[in-house]
Scaffold this active site. Sequence first.
Site, PDB file in Angstrom:
ATOM      1  N   ASP A 119       0.826  -1.228   0.000  1.00  0.00           N
ATOM      2  CA  ASP A 119       0.000   0.000   0.000  1.00  0.00           C
ATOM      3  C   ASP A 119       0.851   1.266   0.000  1.00  0.00           C
ATOM      4  OD1 ASP A 119      -2.363  -1.671   0.367  1.00  0.00           O
ATOM      5  OD2 ASP A 119      -1.738  -1.838   2.458  1.00  0.00           O
ATOM      6  N   LYS A 157       2.475   2.097  -5.143  1.00  0.00           N
ATOM      7  CA  LYS A 157       3.203   1.564  -6.301  1.00  0.00           C
ATOM      8  C   LYS A 157       2.464   1.828  -7.605  1.00  0.00           C
ATOM      9  CE  LYS A 157       3.376  -2.556  -4.469  1.00  0.00           C
ATOM     10  NZ  LYS A 157       2.933  -2.219  -3.098  1.00  0.00           N
ATOM     11  N   GLY A 200      -3.688  -4.719  -4.844  1.00  0.00           N
ATOM     12  CA  GLY A 200      -4.568  -3.695  -5.387  1.00  0.00           C
ATOM     13  C   GLY A 200      -3.796  -2.441  -5.708  1.00  0.00           C
ATOM     14  N   HIS A 201      -3.833  -2.013  -6.970  1.00  0.00           N
ATOM     15  CA  HIS A 201      -3.164  -0.787  -7.383  1.00  0.00           C
ATOM     16  C   HIS A 201      -4.202   0.193  -7.901  1.00  0.00           C
ATOM     17  CE1 HIS A 201       0.963  -2.937  -8.129  1.00  0.00           C
ATOM     18  NE2 HIS A 201       0.611  -2.883  -6.869  1.00  0.00           N
ATOM     19  N   GLN A 218       2.247  -6.164  -3.269  1.00  0.00           N
ATOM     20  CA  GLN A 218       2.460  -6.189  -1.815  1.00  0.00           C
ATOM     21  C   GLN A 218       3.733  -5.413  -1.448  1.00  0.00           C
ATOM     22  OE1 GLN A 218       1.897  -9.687  -3.132  1.00  0.00           O
ATOM     23  NE2 GLN A 218      -0.266  -9.351  -2.914  1.00  0.00           N
TER      24      GLN A 218
END
Length: 430
Positions: free
Chosen positions: A13, A16, A40-41, A224
């Site tokens: 988080d 990225k 999740g991006h 991650q």
Amino acid sequence: MANVVVVGAQWGDEGKGKIVDWLSERADVIARFQGGHNAGHTLVIDGNVYKLHALPSGVVRGGKLSVIGNGVVLDPWHLLKEIETIRGQGVEITPETLMIAENTPLILPFHGELDRAREGQNSVAKIGTTGRGIGPAYEDKVGRRVIRVADLADDATLELRVDRALVHHNALRSGLGLEPIDRDGLIAQLKEIAPEILRYAAPVWKVMNEKRKAGKRILFEGAQGALLDIDFGTYPFVTSSNVIAGQAATGTGIGPGAIDYVLGIVKAYTTRVGEGPFPTELHDDDGQRLGERGHEFGTTTGRKRRCGWFDACLVRQTCATSGVNGISLTKLDVLDGFETLKICVGYELDGEKLDYLPTAADQQARCTPIYEEMKGWSESTEGARSWADLPAEAIKYVRRVEELIECPVALLSTSPERDDTILVTDPFAD
């Protein structure tokens, strides 16, 4: 031409997605090399918000090749849904722009069921998984019973692979009180989805090496964060894959000599989702303020993130294990308005001072942070695009972070917008 690996250098988080998108404009190939759709991006481009989980961040950039490497575990049904969602936002995705390694392991419905059943019955120490089957799929990969993308092309092979997997999984399910897997139903599901997945399948290792020889720029996108690495993270509260930069080579089939620069993404403070040790976690108004200002809710799970002061010891450690050449410091603007800031410079464990986080979980849990205090700033840093736009105290904070983690700042991000970025060192420079 330079090839760049982007890795999270905390617990994930770190922002990225924005940095990968910012760099992808000058890359020719963007490759995911580990993890699953538990990552999740979030990308914000011209006011449009794209939430990606399985797809590489490069898919929103026209003219780029996006690659899902063999180090990823892939839920094929989720992938197709995500492709449709992104297409609905006006992004075209074709076999010319998206490629999946033929040896990529598949996440099947029973992996998620097993993941959730285990977590639900583990009253001793929950890991805090997303319940999406990532861990069980990696277990099957190592156990040599996983179904891979290439297996979808041959019915006899597919049925053989399913039967091998079910011998193991039905025994597990019996112990957990779950019904046996419907073999024929599963095979039918896989045969139905096979044509849609196989159209993207390719020998990624071959294509990647050809692109490298042709002088194309490759951007390796990690998911991650390094503190969730299966070997070097805060085990057992980790993900099920190697997250550090070395996995970029293994997870795409390209040699380590292809990596020219490692960029570590680092938040100006620290957050964590789920269970596990967190030495600098704040349970006071400062922690609440960081969470509110930073909008700290997981892209994948929606879970509220735990927040704390910047931990220089941890970041110095992850920079070492990933061979980080420079960091991208994100969310500096979240610290605007704090009168006093704290940075963790070491730990105290049973009366002894340490400059690293120990490996043993019980020792990690007993570590208390040693802080260094710095004066904050009242001016806004949001949207700053040059050093001249930053308050003097903010610059001092950044410089002190560099000293403590023993790694220079290459990029400084001051908002979710991709252009609100201060470039210090170009990772793609030859």
